[in-house]
Design a protein around this motif. Structure first.
Motif, mmCIF file in Angstrom:
data_model
loop_
_atom_site.group_PDB
_atom_site.id
_atom_site.type_symbol
_atom_site.label_atom_id
_atom_site.label_comp_id
_atom_site.label_asym_id
_atom_site.label_seq_id
_atom_site.Cartn_x
_atom_site.Cartn_y
_atom_site.Cartn_z
ATOM 1 N N TYR A 30 16.434 2.920 -8.547
ATOM 2 C CA TYR A 30 14.999 3.105 -8.353
ATOM 3 C C TYR A 30 14.664 4.580 -8.188
ATOM 4 C CZ TYR A 30 14.947 -1.931 -7.435
ATOM 5 O OH TYR A 30 15.087 -3.297 -7.526
ATOM 6 N N GLY B 20 13.687 -2.557 -3.955
ATOM 7 C CA GLY B 20 13.093 -1.254 -4.216
ATOM 8 C C GLY B 20 11.730 -1.091 -3.578
ATOM 9 N N ASN C 93 8.073 -0.671 -10.989
ATOM 10 C CA ASN C 93 8.647 -1.738 -10.187
ATOM 11 C C ASN C 93 7.554 -2.753 -9.861
ATOM 12 O OD1 ASN C 93 10.821 -2.923 -8.738
ATOM 13 N ND2 ASN C 93 10.035 -2.104 -6.826
#
Length: 391
Positions: A197, A268, A223
């Motif tokens: 990430y 994340g 994300n």
């Protein structure tokens, strides 16, 4: 140019995270630490020649006189390849080679001297790139374009050269304070320990955008959820992970605060747990924060104040990640843009952008506060400090 600008880890990544703490422990036990190269990014509006190099002795806190080693335009922030064979800088400009957008410059590092040789440059496709990061495999570089309010990623070849941008994402969203924030302004790029990430703090949108990183293709996709928020009109600027991986911290330029987050590495995602001021309660002037870093031991967090001209220190509660202010150090500090905690954890080097100098402070290992050493070196308009061990 702006004046204010747990999851399971592979064994190699875990070792990489623990290495600084191990160096810090060895230093505390009296072991002599090896010398460190210090690369310094600057603004080239005046006498600066670009990137400078000095040598730092973490056993004594001595920093040698910096020498110019990389002559490019406005290499304000730097990133080092994990192999240490290459170094990358942004070129914080509105255009490069007649085209809109700043650039990323790639350099080869002379292993004996640390001198730099320019390999190539590639456009970031957005104006004013002000921060960058190299992924943990050394295959991708991500830059945050402040002026353009965007983020881009580029592949890194085996020869260290950067390729044309493989991802370009324009940030969009509502602005809480149009007069101060103006619009989207991506201000920093960071990657978590899993290398999955990427986090881009956007000062204009009061968000930390989160992207999934494919280092093999050097590409980014948003994300789910795509961002974490801070309070309106905060202006998140720079971002740092706790070495344990459970917490992260963002420093907010406009509100002069640090926000602590709980980090879910599997998803994340960031969950806010606390926001604290970086300024003394009795301060009445104008100030803006700049840099945030976590001590290698994970016990302390530091933030820089421009205006108050100080480094604020905080103790970290290891059980919760929350911060408790422990003091301010202002001696000899003038517009502290960026600073660096040496890998042993014994010293902090502060880049005084308006003071044309680097100041050295000792870290009190009991409470994390900074103590003046009286040592400093001259360098024009320093912005960024990067430590590199000498093999």
């Amino acid at each position: 140019m702006r004046s204010q600008r747990n999851f399971r880890l592979a064994a190699g990544l875990a070792a990489a995270m623990l290495a600084p703490s191990a160096m810090s422990q060895a230093h505390a036990q009296g072991a002599k630490s090896p010398a460190l190269r210090v690369y310094i990014g600057t603004y080239t509006e005046g006498p600066s020649k670009g990137i400078y190099l000095a040598e730092f002795d973490p056993s004594t806190g001595t920093l040698t006189t910096p020498k110019a080693v990389g002559e490019v335009s406005n290499p304000s922030f730097l990133a080092v390849h994990p192999s240490r064979k290459f170094l990358y800088s942004v070129n914080e400009d509105a255009s490069t080679a007649g085209k809109t957008g700043g650039a990323v410059s790639a350099f080869a590092v002379d292993p004996k001297t640390g001198a730099l040789t320019l390999l190539n440059q590639e456009s970031t496709k957005g104006a004013g790139p002000c921060h960058l990061v190299v992924d943990r495999t050394g295959k991708a570089v991500i830059s945050a374009n402040y002026g353009g309010g965007s983020v881009c990623s580029m592949p890194i070849g085996a020869d260290g050269k950067v390729g044309p941008a493989s991802t370009f994402i324009q940030h969009k969203g509502e602005v809480a304070d149009p007069a101060r924030q103006g619009g989207p302004h991506a201000h920093s790029a960071n990657i978590d320990a899993s290398n999955k990430y990427a986090f881009v703090a956007d000062l204009g949108l009061d968000r930390i955008f989160v992207y999934k990183l494919d280092h093999e293709t050097a590409t980014l996709v948003p994300n789910d959820p795509p961002a974490a928020k801070v309070a309106p009109k905060s202006g998140p600027r720079h971002f740092a992970f706790h070495p344990g991986g459970e917490y992260a911290y963002v420093i907010n330029e406009i509100s002069n605060t640090v926000t602590a987050f709980k980090y879910d590495a599997a998803a994340g995602t960031l969950q806010e747990i606390q926001t604290v001021t970086t300024l003394p309660a009795d301060f009445k002037g104008t100030s803006n924060t700049a840099e945030v870093q976590v001590h290698p031991s994970g016990k302390f967090v530091y933030g820089s104040n421009r205006g108050h001209d100080s480094i604020a220190s905080f103790a970290v509660d290891q059980a919760s990640g929350k911060l408790t202010p422990t003091g301010f150090q202002a001696e000899g500090i003038k517009t502290p843009r960026n600073f660096g905690v040496d890998p042993t954890g014994a010293f902090v080097l502060v880049a005084n952008q308006a003071g044309d100098s680097i100041s050295v402070f000792a870290v009190d290992q009991a409470d994390g506060t900074l103590k003046p050493t009286g040592k400093s070196v001259a360098v024009p308009k320093p912005v960024c400090i990067k430590f590199v061990p000498v093999d």
